[in-house]
Design a protein around this motif. Structure first.
Motif, PDB file in Angstrom:
ATOM      1  N   LYS A 113       2.840  -3.114   2.830  1.00  0.00           N
ATOM      2  CA  LYS A 113       2.713  -1.659   2.837  1.00  0.00           C
ATOM      3  C   LYS A 113       1.239  -1.244   2.867  1.00  0.00           C
ATOM      4  N   SER A 157      -0.187   0.914   6.160  1.00  0.00           N
ATOM      5  CA  SER A 157      -0.383   2.346   5.916  1.00  0.00           C
ATOM      6  C   SER A 157      -1.673   2.820   6.578  1.00  0.00           C
ATOM      7  N   PRO A 158      -1.672   4.052   7.104  1.00  0.00           N
ATOM      8  CA  PRO A 158      -2.909   4.618   7.644  1.00  0.00           C
ATOM      9  C   PRO A 158      -3.985   4.689   6.563  1.00  0.00           C
ATOM     10  N   LYS A 159      -5.230   4.622   6.981  1.00  0.00           N
ATOM     11  CA  LYS A 159      -6.340   4.625   6.050  1.00  0.00           C
ATOM     12  C   LYS A 159      -6.295   5.846   5.135  1.00  0.00           C
ATOM     13  N   GLY A 160      -6.385   5.610   3.829  1.00  0.00           N
ATOM     14  CA  GLY A 160      -6.395   6.685   2.852  1.00  0.00           C
ATOM     15  C   GLY A 160      -5.038   7.198   2.449  1.00  0.00           C
ATOM     16  N   SER A 161      -3.960   6.586   2.972  1.00  0.00           N
ATOM     17  CA  SER A 161      -2.618   7.089   2.657  1.00  0.00           C
ATOM     18  C   SER A 161      -1.819   6.165   1.743  1.00  0.00           C
ATOM     19  N   PHE A 162      -2.419   5.059   1.308  1.00  0.00           N
ATOM     20  CA  PHE A 162      -1.704   4.107   0.459  1.00  0.00           C
ATOM     21  C   PHE A 162      -2.042   4.374  -1.004  1.00  0.00           C
ATOM     22  N   PHE A 163      -1.027   4.744  -1.782  1.00  0.00           N
ATOM     23  CA  PHE A 163      -1.199   5.020  -3.214  1.00  0.00           C
ATOM     24  C   PHE A 163      -0.191   4.193  -3.997  1.00  0.00           C
TER      25      PHE A 163
END
Length: 570
Positions: free
Chosen positions: A155, A159-165
């Motif tokens: 995951k 995930s696009p950069k900055g969208s993985f939390f």
């Protein structure tokens, strides 16, 4: 067979644990004289990978603390015995005093701390200055994540950069528990017993005296100011955002931050700060969470995979329960590590990379197998330690026999035969021990034509098991003739003399070992033995002990965990 019992000399009702008969130099002090130690001689003789230390000494006392564990470029030294059955579980390190590091890709480095995992931590602190070899980097960092971690890593990468939390549950959130600054222990004792003027002549190095970076940390480790090194690791870990008050808070991990934790844990283990060490290691668990892998940080390490965790840190934390009296927990952790390592070795044998994700060249595969079979052996050494701590001598013998059967050189065969001899003595199987000593002797013929220190020490231990103290003394004396500065042999000589009622000669042997080579002779086991002999000789021992304290101030830094216990000062 009746085995020696010091209660006939000292009137004690408790029997000593096996650990006191099989240990390394630098063991923790105790109430009575330390007995048979089989350990590394702190550099008194050269050692090579795959060979056991030849040195062991004899002791008599009830150990109160777990012994330290250390790692060096040798396979474990197993001790053997004149001891009666143990009353309590010994620490694993007492049987395999030194465990070899992972096979080195480059030339080995050496330093004054080479008998400890601290040397590996020091090397790791300077790894950024070494040229990058992508294949060596991949094989060094390789580790297979579990299924849950794989899902999170996939995951993170997709995930696009900055969208993985990520969820908090998948994060490793360490922090400092030991917040107060550690003082120089030897300096404090010197001030109390020698006075400010005498103690003031001893130079004390603190964390603020060196640069606040890895170079300063290496300098503190090199010079032996270990408590100052702990203090500096706290400063550096704080700067990395994982310091006091940060436990259970999200943080970013890097190879550098984990190397700092390795250094901190190794030093805390060396000076026996086990309680805070255990608490600080707890958040890391088994290093299986996804943020322990490069793939968790695709922006920072876009073309890198594997674990950020140094292998030495993984082993140190796995072994940690054994230091606090829970060898069965350490055994579980070590077998979990073995499972992953064996899976990686299977992948390599199939021509794949360690994690099975790709293929590798034949030369790369050979190097990877060399590294990971070496690491597998290292973990097996630790399993044997735990087995002995649990008195599971069958398991210890089985593993050592397998390693011997798979060994490729006479040096390895001889070392493992010697180890089997000592485990057999520990288990009370003297006839089996004699058989293993004969096998070791046959392998020795392929190495050198005449008996050496290791062989004489093995023979001396077998003599002790038979109650033949004069014969044991003669064998240790022959070993001493070959290595007059070997303090382990000196300890054995002194203990044999004590068993034979020659107290003054025993004191003379230990005093000579200290005064002829203070740097090597002023170690924990020898000091506590000598101070115990002083007390057996006379009730007026204080000035002699203070003279030893003055020598410590002159020749040693801050490497002894408990000076008061070593010198038996009240």
């Amino acid at each position: 067979m009746d085995k020696p019992n010091l209660s006939q000399y000292f009137g004690g009702s408790e029997v000593p644990p096996a650990s006191q008969f099989f240990d390394e130099i630098g063991t923790s002090p105790s109430d009575m004289i330390q007995s048979v130690y089989l350990g590394d001689s702190e550099g008194t003789q050269p050692v090579t990978a795959g060979t056991f230390s030849a040195n062991m000494t004899t002791s008599f006392s009830q150990l109160k603390e777990s012994q330290e564990i250390s790692f060096t470029n040798v396979v474990p030294t197993v001790s053997s015995s004149a001891a009666i059955p143990a009353a309590s579980l010994p620490d694993p390190s007492t049987f395999f005093d030194t465990i070899g590091p992972e096979p080195q890709i480059g030339p080995n480095k050496s330093n004054v701390m080479s008998t400890s995992v601290l040397s590996e931590a020091m090397d790791g602190l300077s790894i950024k200055n070494q040229p990058v070899d992508k294949e060596a980097e991949r094989r060094r960092d390789a580790w297979i994540p579990n299924e849950e971690a794989k899902k999170t890593l996939l995951k993170a990468q997709s995930s696009p950069k900055g969208s993985f939390f990520p969820e908090r549950e998948v994060l490793t959130m360490p922090g400092l528990v030991l917040e107060e600054e550690l003082a120089d222990a030897l300096q404090e004792v010197a001030v109390k017993y020698l006075g400010v003027s005498s103690a003031g002549s001893r130079g004390v190095v603190r964390a603020e005296h060196v640069s606040r970076d890895e170079a300063g940390l290496r300098e503190l480790l090199r010079t032996g100011y270990l408590r100052a090194a702990v203090n500096l690791t706290a400063t550096l870990i704080n700067a990395a955002g994982q310091g006091a008050g940060r436990m259970h808070r999200p943080t970013k991990h890097t190879p550098r931050s984990l190397q700092l934790w390795l250094t901190r844990f190794a030093v805390m283990c060396r000076i026996k700060l086990y309680e805070p060490l255990t608490k600080e290691a707890e958040p890391f668990g088994d290093f299986s969470k996804p943020d322990m892998f490069y793939q968790f940080y695709p922006d920072a390490y876009s073309h890198r995979s594997g674990s950020l965790v140094p292998f030495s840190l993984r082993v140190l934390v796995a072994e940690l329960p054994a230091h606090v009296g829970k060898p069965e927990d350490a055994m579980d952790r070590l077998y979990a590590m073995l499972h992953v390592i064996q899976q990686m070795i299977s992948n390599l044998n199939d021509g794949k990379t360690e994690d099975g994700s790709g293929t590798i060249t034949s030369d790369d595969r050979i190097e990877s197998l060399r590294l990971w079979t070496g690491r597998q052996t290292r973990v097996l050494h630790s399993v044997v330690n735990c087995a002995i701590a649990l008195k599971d001598y069958r398991l210890a013998t089985k593993i050592l026999t397998t390693l011997r059967d798979e060994s490729a050189t006479p040096q390895q065969q001889r070392a493992l035969s010697s180890a089997l001899c000592r485990v057999s003595l520990l288990a009370g199987h003297v006839r089996a021990a004699l058989g293993h000593s004969i096998t070791a002797k046959e392998a020795r013929h392929h190495i050198c034509p005449t008996p050496d220190v290791r062989e004489y020490v093995d023979l001396g231990l077998i003599d002790i098991a038979h109650g033949k103290y004069q014969d044991a003394y003669n064998n240790f004396a022959r070993a001493n003739d070959q290595e007059p500065t070997n303090i382990m042999v000196a300890n054995n000589l002194a203990v044999c003399l004590l068993y034979m009622g020659r107290l003054k000669e025993a004191i003379s042997v230990l005093q000579k070992a200290i005064y002829s080579d203070p740097e090597r002779g002023l170690n924990e086991s020898l000091l506590v033995n000598l101070c115990t002999l002083y007390e057996l000789e006379s009730s007026k021992t204080n000035e002699k002990k203070l003279n030893l304290l003055r020598m410590l101030c002159k020749h040693k830094s801050d490497t002894i965990p408990n000076v008061l216990e070593c010198l038996k000062l009240t």
